[in-house]
Design a protein around this motif. Structure first.
Motif, mmCIF file in Angstrom:
data_model
loop_
_atom_site.group_PDB
_atom_site.id
_atom_site.type_symbol
_atom_site.label_atom_id
_atom_site.label_comp_id
_atom_site.label_asym_id
_atom_site.label_seq_id
_atom_site.Cartn_x
_atom_site.Cartn_y
_atom_site.Cartn_z
ATOM 1 N N GLU A 247 0.809 -1.214 0.000
ATOM 2 C CA GLU A 247 0.000 0.000 0.000
ATOM 3 C C GLU A 247 0.846 1.270 0.000
ATOM 4 O OE1 GLU A 247 -2.826 -0.139 3.125
ATOM 5 O OE2 GLU A 247 -3.790 -1.979 2.425
ATOM 6 N N GLY A 248 2.167 1.138 0.030
ATOM 7 C CA GLY A 248 3.032 2.309 0.048
ATOM 8 C C GLY A 248 3.214 2.921 -1.325
ATOM 9 N N PRO A 249 3.868 4.097 -1.393
ATOM 10 C CA PRO A 249 4.039 4.804 -2.661
ATOM 11 C C PRO A 249 5.139 4.224 -3.550
ATOM 12 C CG PRO A 249 5.080 6.032 -0.892
ATOM 13 C CD PRO A 249 4.380 4.878 -0.244
ATOM 14 N N THR A 250 5.951 3.328 -3.034
ATOM 15 C CA THR A 250 7.071 2.783 -3.791
ATOM 16 C C THR A 250 6.708 1.409 -4.359
ATOM 17 O OG1 THR A 250 8.629 3.911 -2.321
ATOM 18 C CG2 THR A 250 9.501 2.148 -3.694
ATOM 19 N N PRO A 251 6.950 1.179 -5.646
ATOM 20 C CA PRO A 251 6.645 -0.144 -6.197
ATOM 21 C C PRO A 251 7.498 -1.229 -5.564
ATOM 22 C CG PRO A 251 7.891 1.177 -7.777
ATOM 23 C CD PRO A 251 7.518 2.095 -6.660
ATOM 24 N N THR A 252 6.948 -2.429 -5.484
ATOM 25 C CA THR A 252 7.680 -3.560 -4.921
ATOM 26 C C THR A 252 8.893 -3.895 -5.771
ATOM 27 O OG1 THR A 252 5.549 -4.420 -4.173
ATOM 28 C CG2 THR A 252 7.424 -5.920 -4.079
ATOM 29 N N TRP A 253 8.732 -3.802 -7.078
ATOM 30 C CA TRP A 253 9.846 -4.005 -7.995
ATOM 31 C C TRP A 253 9.515 -3.367 -9.338
ATOM 32 C CZ3 TRP A 253 8.767 -6.727 -12.457
ATOM 33 C CH2 TRP A 253 7.650 -7.564 -12.447
ATOM 34 N N THR A 254 10.545 -3.115 -10.117
ATOM 35 C CA THR A 254 10.387 -2.552 -11.453
ATOM 36 C C THR A 254 11.275 -3.334 -12.425
ATOM 37 O OG1 THR A 254 12.155 -0.925 -11.169
ATOM 38 C CG2 THR A 254 9.914 -0.248 -10.542
ATOM 39 N N ALA A 255 10.951 -3.235 -13.709
ATOM 40 C CA ALA A 255 11.752 -3.891 -14.747
ATOM 41 C C ALA A 255 11.547 -3.138 -16.050
ATOM 42 C CB ALA A 255 11.349 -5.350 -14.905
ATOM 43 N N PRO A 256 12.560 -3.100 -16.919
ATOM 44 C CA PRO A 256 12.369 -2.478 -18.230
ATOM 45 C C PRO A 256 11.424 -3.309 -19.080
ATOM 46 C CG PRO A 256 14.508 -3.553 -18.112
ATOM 47 C CD PRO A 256 13.931 -3.602 -16.731
ATOM 48 N N THR A 257 10.666 -2.651 -19.940
ATOM 49 C CA THR A 257 9.760 -3.344 -20.860
ATOM 50 C C THR A 257 9.664 -2.518 -22.131
ATOM 51 O OG1 THR A 257 7.584 -4.396 -21.048
ATOM 52 C CG2 THR A 257 7.671 -2.272 -19.931
ATOM 53 N N SER A 258 8.727 -2.876 -23.002
ATOM 54 C CA SER A 258 8.566 -2.158 -24.258
ATOM 55 C C SER A 258 7.261 -1.388 -24.251
ATOM 56 C CB SER A 258 8.579 -3.137 -25.437
ATOM 57 O OG SER A 258 7.351 -3.844 -25.491
ATOM 58 N N ALA A 259 7.043 -0.626 -25.309
ATOM 59 C CA ALA A 259 5.820 0.164 -25.405
ATOM 60 C C ALA A 259 4.597 -0.696 -25.682
ATOM 61 C CB ALA A 259 5.971 1.207 -26.512
ATOM 62 N N ASP A 260 4.793 -1.975 -26.004
ATOM 63 C CA ASP A 260 3.689 -2.839 -26.375
ATOM 64 C C ASP A 260 2.877 -3.321 -25.181
ATOM 65 O OD1 ASP A 260 5.788 -4.266 -28.894
ATOM 66 O OD2 ASP A 260 4.308 -2.661 -29.083
ATOM 67 N N GLY A 261 3.309 -2.972 -23.984
ATOM 68 C CA GLY A 261 2.528 -3.301 -22.807
ATOM 69 C C GLY A 261 2.868 -4.645 -22.212
ATOM 70 N N ILE A 262 1.987 -5.143 -21.345
ATOM 71 C CA ILE A 262 2.237 -6.348 -20.569
ATOM 72 C C ILE A 262 0.967 -7.183 -20.524
ATOM 73 C CG2 ILE A 262 4.067 -5.400 -19.124
ATOM 74 C CD1 ILE A 262 1.979 -4.683 -17.047
ATOM 75 N N THR A 263 1.130 -8.433 -20.142
ATOM 76 C CA THR A 263 -0.005 -9.328 -19.968
ATOM 77 C C THR A 263 0.075 -9.948 -18.584
ATOM 78 O OG1 THR A 263 0.009 -9.868 -22.329
ATOM 79 C CG2 THR A 263 -1.213 -11.344 -20.885
#
Length: 307
Positions: free
Chosen positions: A97-113
């Motif tokens: 529930e905090g303002p910081t994401p649990t983790w991040t990773a690079p991706t592309s503009a095509d989005g995610i599933t």
């Protein structure tokens, strides 16, 4: 549940919504982009926020997103967003529930599933499956050409795997996100095999297409039914699907049958009642006329009727 209200000095430009569970409780997340009003010498600015509500609550947790909002999906770990900062795109997962994401990773503009407890993200030339809770890579495959096929099924997905090399041979594979393993791999007879239709239950996966029908045990990865060539043509299939441990078939001439799995024996030679969902001791069915009905399970399973 309604979307969060617009601040008085902003105009909403986009709105996305998803539902997820956390520790057994349901939540609704809204990803909102807005534009502030220009005032005097101050130009307008874009703002991007994530509003998360416990289901039924009117008090959200609000997070200011650090980048332009591109997409939002649900995972078992919480909402996941794709943000852009110039030419770079970042996947961020908010499992707390905090303002910081649990983790991040690079991706592309095509989005995610979102695939249950995992996320499929693209960064050419690879499509990579990441653990939604930790961001740890679980599975990777080539992202180019026809290998872009990806179909979600309950607790997993079916995709086409190849090595991205010059002599590429696409292989249809199934991955279980609960056990984090590949449970089957089907090499094509010739060329790349992409199914016309998929149907999944907790125990079985039906693959229909390329003039063949295959039913796979989702736990062992073993094929329990396979029909191809002349055998498939003789079935004259119009539609097929699996529910629990039964295979439901309809033909182009109107015939219908129910087949028990894994034995392959015909349990009924007609059906007008189709089970669609399991609901805590009951099964929701739909009849040919569109009527819906709840049937109480017997010994933990749907007992029929079929007509």
């Amino acid at each position: 549940m309604s979307a969060p209200p617009e601040p008085a000095d902003e105009t909403r430009t986009s709105l996305m919504c998803t539902v997820f569970t956390r520790n057994g409780d349901y939540y609704v997340s809204f990803a909102v982009s807005s534009q502030t009003k220009a005032s005097g010498l101050n130009g307008s600015q874009s703002r991007h926020r994530l509003y998360t509500y416990p289901l039924g609550s009117t008090t959200p947790t609000v997070i200011d997103l650090k980048g332009e909002l591109r997409s939002l999906v649900s995972t078992d770990a919480g909402p996941a967003v794709v943000l852009s900062n110039g030419p770079e795109f970042t996947l961020a997962v908010y499992s707390g529930e905090g303002p910081t994401p649990t983790w991040t990773a690079p991706t592309s503009a095509d989005g995610i599933t979102g695939v249950g407890s995992a996320i499929m993200t693209e960064l050419a030339p690879q499509l990579t499956l990441l653990d939604a809770a930790t961001g740890k890579p679980l599975y990777s495959r080539c992202a180019s050409d026809q290998a872009g096929f990806l179909a979600e099924v309950s607790d997993g997905f079916v995709t086409v795997r190849d090595d991205c090399g010059p002599d590429r041979q696409g292989t249809l594979v199934g991955y279980d996100t609960a056990t984090k393993k590949e449970v089957f791999a089907i090499a094509p007879a010739s060329g790349l095999y992409v199914p016309d239709d998929l149907s999944a239950s907790a125990d079985y996966l039906l693959i229909l297409g390329n003039k063949r029908l295959v039913v796979i045990d989702r736990e062992s990865g073993e094929t329990v039914v396979t029909k191809s060539g002349d055998d498939f043509e003789k079935l004259n299939i119009q539609n097929a699907f699996v529910f629990a441990d039964r295979l439901y078939l309809s033909t182009k001439t109107g015939g219908k049958s129910v087949v028990s799995l894994p034995s392959g024996t015909t349990e009924s030679e007609s059906w007008t009642v189709r089970p669609t969902a399991m609901l805590d001791g009951w099964t929701l069915v739909i009849r040919d006329n569109g009527d819906r009905e709840l049937i109480r399970d017997q010994n933990g399973a749907y007992p029929g009727p079929w007509s």
